[in-house]
Design an enzyme around this catalytic site. Structure first.
Site, PDB file in Angstrom:
ATOM      1  N   THR A 140      -8.681  -0.004   6.595  1.00 59.28           N
ATOM      2  CA  THR A 140      -7.490   0.501   5.817  1.00 59.28           C
ATOM      3  C   THR A 140      -6.195   0.342   6.618  1.00 59.28           C
ATOM      4  O   THR A 140      -6.073   0.435   7.789  1.00 59.28           O
ATOM      5  CB  THR A 140      -7.631   1.931   5.249  1.00 59.28           C
ATOM      6  OG1 THR A 140      -7.741   2.779   6.637  1.00 59.28           O
ATOM      7  CG2 THR A 140      -9.119   2.217   4.545  1.00 59.28           C
ATOM      8  N   CYS A 161       0.835  -1.301   0.042  1.00 63.06           N
ATOM      9  CA  CYS A 161      -0.077   0.084  -0.079  1.00 63.06           C
ATOM     10  C   CYS A 161       0.698   1.322  -0.044  1.00 63.06           C
ATOM     11  O   CYS A 161       1.741   1.438   0.740  1.00 63.06           O
ATOM     12  CB  CYS A 161      -0.913  -0.168   1.350  1.00 63.06           C
ATOM     13  SG  CYS A 161      -1.878   1.464   1.567  1.00 63.06           S
ATOM     14  N   TYR A 197      -5.294   6.903  -8.901  1.00 63.49           N
ATOM     15  CA  TYR A 197      -6.710   5.978  -8.737  1.00 63.49           C
ATOM     16  C   TYR A 197      -7.765   6.624  -9.250  1.00 63.49           C
ATOM     17  O   TYR A 197      -8.619   5.736  -9.838  1.00 63.49           O
ATOM     18  CB  TYR A 197      -6.912   6.056  -7.062  1.00 63.49           C
ATOM     19  CG  TYR A 197      -6.075   5.119  -6.313  1.00 63.49           C
ATOM     20  CD1 TYR A 197      -6.137   3.789  -6.127  1.00 63.49           C
ATOM     21  CD2 TYR A 197      -4.750   5.645  -6.144  1.00 63.49           C
ATOM     22  CE1 TYR A 197      -5.342   2.869  -5.283  1.00 63.49           C
ATOM     23  CE2 TYR A 197      -3.824   4.819  -5.360  1.00 63.49           C
ATOM     24  CZ  TYR A 197      -4.052   3.613  -4.874  1.00 63.49           C
ATOM     25  OH  TYR A 197      -3.266   2.792  -4.188  1.00 63.49           O
TER      26      TYR A 197
END
Length: 334
Positions: free
Chosen positions: A111, A44, A175
């Site tokens: 997350t 990530c 994204y």
């Protein structure tokens, strides 16, 4: 697996758990060495920021770290890299368990990065932007000798301004292109992204770092996107005007940072590719993970030292990563 593409423009939910861990403990969570655990996934980019900052500042003894695996399901990131699939400190198989300990039936995404209060097993914060700034400003009593100033007071306004544009246009911009639900939304996102990459490339033509002559938080934030650009964003997210290796300035800048202790030694290209190509099954239904690109070029000379600059300012480079925190052999560029 979850669906990542919905109709129209991708909009990131930025309503995080914004409790802060501070020196004065004003939110109920004072800085205490050994009390908290930073949970990350090397795949990530938002978590990679926290890994880099913790390492540059030398907070390993004060703030332990736990690594989730590179893939997750609709429910949660999991600790499948650990024996028995359980985090050895928190004693949980899913990061979701720590979220539910703080907010039962937490309704939003689970997350990383997240900082967990070890005594209660509850997440304190998953606000990734504030988290790294607080590591610089609130955890100063536990920084290593020679730790760099990543968020120097005299430069904060400029760092904030540059970092904001990097976030909206580049970090999140890839994204916005990758998860666009229409041709129109994709093309608008694509144009915004490459306009910003051109801007930052021009900025870095005559200066080694983004703000001043030393590494700052702004460089950390840009680096984690650049490291993922060719392996993932160029193809998987259709950000294909050009590869990072075809931006002369940005490619040299990225190699300069990659070869700086604390940056490249945190990057796990194998996990990065596995995460994006496996988890985003609506973009890649076969879940086939590409073999490329070739990575050895990350270690080639970059020539950026001719621009001057002092990477760590008046400080020093961090030492080698701890043996239990090293990127697995064959997963980096070496």
């Amino acid at each position: 697996m979850a669906s990542y593409v919905s109709g129209g423009e991708f909009t990131r939910d930025t309503n995080y758990i914004d409790t802060r861990i501070t020196a004065d403990g004003r939110d109920g969570y004072p800085v205490e060495p050994g009390r908290y655990r930073l949970i990350v996934a090397r795949a990530c980019p938002w978590a990679n920021r926290a890994i880099i900052v913790r390492r540059l500042l030398g907070l390993e003894d004060a703030l332990s770290i736990g690594f989730c695996g590179p893939v997750h399901d609709q429910r949660s990131w999991t600790f499948d890299l650990d024996p028995g699939g359980v985090d050895p400190v928190l004693k949980i198989p899913r990061l979701q368990d720590a979220y539910f300990a703080r907010i039962p039936d937490y309704p939003k995404g689970i997350t990383v990065p997240a900082i967990v209060d070890v005594p209660t097993g509850a997440v304190v914060t998953n606000d990734f932007a504030a988290m790294t700034l607080d590591l610089s400003t609130e955890w100063g009593a536990y920084h290593r000798p020679g730790a760099p100033e990543l968020y120097p007071e005299a430069r904060r306004d400029e760092i904030d301004e540059v970092a904001h544009r990097i976030y909206t246009e580049i970090n999140n911009g890839v994204y916005r292109a990758g998860f666009a639900g229409t041709q129109q939304a994709y093309e608008a996102a694509y144009d915004r992204l490459f306009s910003a990459l051109d801007w930052v490339s021009e900025r870095l033509t005559t200066q080694r770092y983004l703000v001043g002559d030393t590494l700052t938080e702004a460089d950390v934030r840009l680096f984690t996107t650049l490291a993922r650009f060719d392996p993932v964003y160029h193809g998987h997210f259709k950000c294909n005007r050009q590869k990072l290796t075809e931006f002369p300035v940005l490619w040299a800048y990225a190699r300069d940072l990659f070869q700086t202790p604390g940056f490249g030694d945190t990057v796990d290209f194998a996990q990065i590719k596995q995460h994006y190509y496996v988890v985003h099954a609506d973009l890649n239904p076969t879940r086939i993970v590409p073999k490329g690109p070739e990575l050895a070029s990350w270690l080639t000379p970059h020539g950026r030292e001719t621009l001057g600059g002092r990477p760590f300012g008046d400080g020093t480079a961090p030492g080698p990563p701890r043996s239990d925190e090293t990127v697995p052999a064959g997963h980096g560029a070496g």
